[in-house]
Structures are given as C-alpha cells and as structure tokens.
Design an enzyme around this catalytic site. Structure first.
Site, PDB file in Angstrom:
ATOM      1  N   ASP A 169       0.823  -1.221   0.000  1.00  0.00           N
ATOM      2  CA  ASP A 169       0.000   0.000   0.000  1.00  0.00           C
ATOM      3  C   ASP A 169       0.860   1.276   0.000  1.00  0.00           C
ATOM      4  OD1 ASP A 169      -2.122  -1.832   0.386  1.00  0.00           O
ATOM      5  OD2 ASP A 169      -1.957  -1.644   2.558  1.00  0.00           O
ATOM      6  N   GLU A 201     -11.419   0.265  -3.478  1.00  0.00           N
ATOM      7  CA  GLU A 201     -10.564   0.766  -2.388  1.00  0.00           C
ATOM      8  C   GLU A 201      -9.343   1.432  -3.002  1.00  0.00           C
ATOM      9  OE1 GLU A 201      -9.365  -2.654  -0.070  1.00  0.00           O
ATOM     10  OE2 GLU A 201      -8.290  -3.561  -1.754  1.00  0.00           O
TER      11      GLU A 201
HETATM   12  O1  FUB Z   1      -3.257  -3.529   3.427  1.00  0.00           O
HETATM   13  C1  FUB Z   1      -4.575  -3.709   3.855  1.00  0.00           C
HETATM   14  C2  FUB Z   1      -5.531  -3.412   2.747  1.00  0.00           C
HETATM   15  O2  FUB Z   1      -5.234  -4.192   1.604  1.00  0.00           O
HETATM   16  C3  FUB Z   1      -5.508  -2.003   2.232  1.00  0.00           C
HETATM   17  O3  FUB Z   1      -6.135  -1.110   3.098  1.00  0.00           O
HETATM   18  C4  FUB Z   1      -6.200  -2.197   0.944  1.00  0.00           C
HETATM   19  O4  FUB Z   1      -6.115  -1.118   0.069  1.00  0.00           O
HETATM   20  C5  FUB Z   1      -5.527  -3.444   0.429  1.00  0.00           C
HETATM   21  O5  FUB Z   1      -4.319  -3.170  -0.223  1.00  0.00           O
END
Ligand code: FUB
Length: 378
Positions: free
Chosen positions: A67, A277
């Site tokens: 991320d 997301e």
């Molecule tokens: O790293 C945890 C979660 O996985 C992140 O918040 C999302 O975007 C995904 O990459």
C-alpha cells in the site's frame, strides 16, 4: 477491502514467480522480527534494486511492505507503506489476517537509488484508541509539520481514521488522542492542491466497511461483502477538505462520483470499473486524476475530472492485476518523470497478506491518458 482469496493466476505463474523470488539475492523477511524493528526509528539501509530491473524488484526485502503512498518532500521521495506481517489470525472474507501493527517509512534520493528504511514511525500500541489492523496510510506536509494519516479499527472493531504528527518526514509520529471526528472506513489518500488546500480521499468496500455506513451511522450487522442493488450506481469513494490545521474534516464528506463516457454513474454491477478501495489523487496538466483499485477485478483504474471533487469520467486501466489479491498504488512526479509505486506478492511466493512495494515509470499519451502498465512485463 476484500475477500482475500489466494493468489490468482495459474500454477505455472506461481511456480515461475517462486523460482524468480528464490533466484534473486534479496534477504527474505523473518516474520515480524526484522532487525530494524528492534531499534525504534533506527536508520537501516536496504539493498535497493537498481537500473532497468528496478520495477520488478521489491524496494526492501528485510520486511514486507504494501500500500505505498509516495510523496516528494524536500526533493527526496518518502514512501509510507503498510508493514505486512505473518499473522496467527485466521483468514476470513474481511481480511482479518491483515493484522498489521506498525509503520516503517522508506525514503530514497531518486528512483533507482539506495532505499533507506527509517524503522518504526508509528506503533499501534501508541495509538490510544486503536483496536487492531493498522492498514494503508498516507502522509502530508504543511507549515513545517508532517502528518501521517492512518486507518485502524477502534475498540468496537469499526475502522476510523487517525492522524499523527512529527517534525520529520520519517517520524517518530505522535498520534492524536482520538480518531478524526466523522471519519470512517479505510485507505486515506491526502492530496495538496496548488492553492494549498488539502483533500482526503478514502473508503473501501467489503473489509473496508464502506457498505455498512448509511447516513453517518454504522450498521454492525450490515452486509459483509454485499453492496447496493447491481443496477444502482456503485458505492463511491469519499472526499473531504481538511481543516487548516490538518487535524480534522473541514466540511461534510462528499461522494467521489465516477461517470462513464455517456455521463452516467458507473453501476454497482460494473465490477471492472467501479470503485473498491485504494484511492489516489494526482494532478497532471491542470486535470485531476482519481485512481483506485477495482478490488475483485484487481486493476488500478482511473478517471479524470476538472476539480478535486469531481465528477470524474472513467478512462481506463493504469495497472493490470499484480500477483496477489490486492492492488494498491500511488502516483508521484520526481525529477521530471512520473512513477507508480505499487505492491505485489511475488517475493512471498504469492501470500496475499505478505506483499512487497515496487516502483515503475508511468507514461502519458499526448492526449493526457495514461499508458496501461502490465506488471508481468516489468
Ligand atoms: O493492506 C490492507 C488493505 O489491503 C488495504 O487497506 C487495501 O487497500 C488493500 O491493499
């Protein structure tokens, strides 16, 4: 986020990946106890990838990172990633095994140069209201102070966003005593516009809990993964202007509306294009580029608008699916070139919750569209 199925792609791909990972000279992380964690904020130089091979190799290999939110502060690139760790929490549809507990901040003089791991910049035990799962962070700078924004579940198991401050881009960061009022869900991305205003983009469906919020209220019994009716407009990411002290929201949260070419909102059933997301915002030639993960279809897609609030018109794919379930990125300009920072799970042999941050050059077409990157060709 997410229903975290194991690695997509063929067994052959996995096999080749494992061979490649094994073949590189990098050190393999040893669970949570990488050496740099013993020494709070100690500076540890990592073996950096270099030259043309850079984009297919992890930036650091003694810990797992994911991320990546990259920023240029004082002409140096700082990367604010999640710190992936092995977990004893069983895997479930909501990504509970993504049980991260601190952040390491990385930096480098330029892409291809030596990468420095600055050690732990913020630990979950120093966030008074935190319960579990320290997920994807971002950072910003204003008036001599650095701000680290982070999502973590509170003690009621609801994701909230917090902010921590430091006089250094590498921390240590001190968390505010409470979450940002009115914050919810995950994946904050903070964008500074040319006029000095800062905006936070955020949200994530499924494990990111966005679908459980209605009219400012959280429904703990709401659907885990089910969203709107498929013919309805898709759930949207959120955007909000930050207050001048950077510690709170300056206004009610708004929807980030993504339209198709006909000017109609992208629908919930349109899994190839709808928001899931991993929001990011950058500006190129005066236009606002909102990019995001499509989650269960695994791309980083983007849409362009004329102002920070949108609406944004869908354009296409920035980054095709990577090895591993999640796809998450940031886009930044440095020394006249544009880069995408992203992660994949190749180095861990395909474990979805053990990812490594990488970087590749990003190129635009003359009309301002982005040239799609296929991570398998990097
Ligand atoms: O790293 C945890 C979660 O996985 C992140 O918040 C999302 O975007 C995904 O990459």
């Amino acid at each position: 986020m997410i229903k975290y199925f194991p690695l997509k792609g063929s067994v052959l791909t996995l096999g080749i990946t494992a061979i490649l990972a094994g073949a590189c000279e990098n050190k393999r992380p040893e669970g949570q106890n990488a050496a740099s964690e013993d020494n709070k904020n100690a500076v540890a130089d990592s073996t950096a990838a270099s030259g043309s091979k850079l984009s297919s190799e992890p930036l650091v290999t003694d810990i797992y990172t994911a991320d990546p939110s990259a920023h240029v502060f004082n002409n140096r690139i700082y990367i604010y990633p999640s710190h992936d760790v092995e977990s004893t929490v069983p895997e479930d549809d909501l990504g509970s095994h993504f049980d991260m507990k601190d952040y390491h901040i990385l930096s480098m003089d330029s892409v291809g140069g030596k990468v420095t791991d600055h050690g732990v910049g913020l630990d979950i035990k120093d966030i008074p209201w935190a319960g579990r799962q320290l997920w994807a962070p971002d950072a910003a700078f204003k008036n001599g102070k650095y701000y680290l924004y982070f999502p973590v579940k509170d003690k009621q198991d609801i994701f909230r966003m917090g902010v921590a401050t430091s006089t250094s881009p590498t921390g240590p960061f001190k968390a505010e005593p409470k979450p940002i009022a009115g914050s919810f869900s995950i994946d904050p991305a903070v964008f500074r516009d040319d006029d000095g205003n800062h905006y936070m983009y955020f949200g994530g469906i499924w494990g990111g809990q966005l679908q459980r919020w209605k009219n400012g209220k959280y429904d703990a019994n709401g659907s885990k993964t089910d969203l709107n009716k498929p013919e309805d407009p898709a759930l949207t990411a959120k955007v909000v202007k930050l207050s001048s002290d950077m510690l709170s929201f300056a206004e009610p949260v708004k929807d980030v509306v993504i339209l198709d070419n006909a000017g109609k909102p992208i629908l919930g059933k349109d899994h190839d294009r709808r928001f899931f997301e991993a929001s990011w915002m950058h500006k190129y030639n005066g236009k606002y580029y909102f990019s995001y993960s499509t989650g269960d279809t695994h791309t980083i897609s983007y849409a362009i608008g004329n102002n920070p609030y949108g609406p944004f018109t869908y354009q296409g794919v920035v980054l095709k699916p990577v090895t591993g379930w999640t796809n998450h990125h940031s886009i930044v300009e440095h020394k006249g070139k544009w880069y995408i920072f992203y992660h994949d799970s190749k180095f861990s042999g395909g474990k979805t919750h053990l990812r490594s941050v990488k970087v590749a050059e990003l190129k635009y077409n003359p009309d301002g569209t982005i040239q799609t990157i296929d991570p398998e060709t990097l």
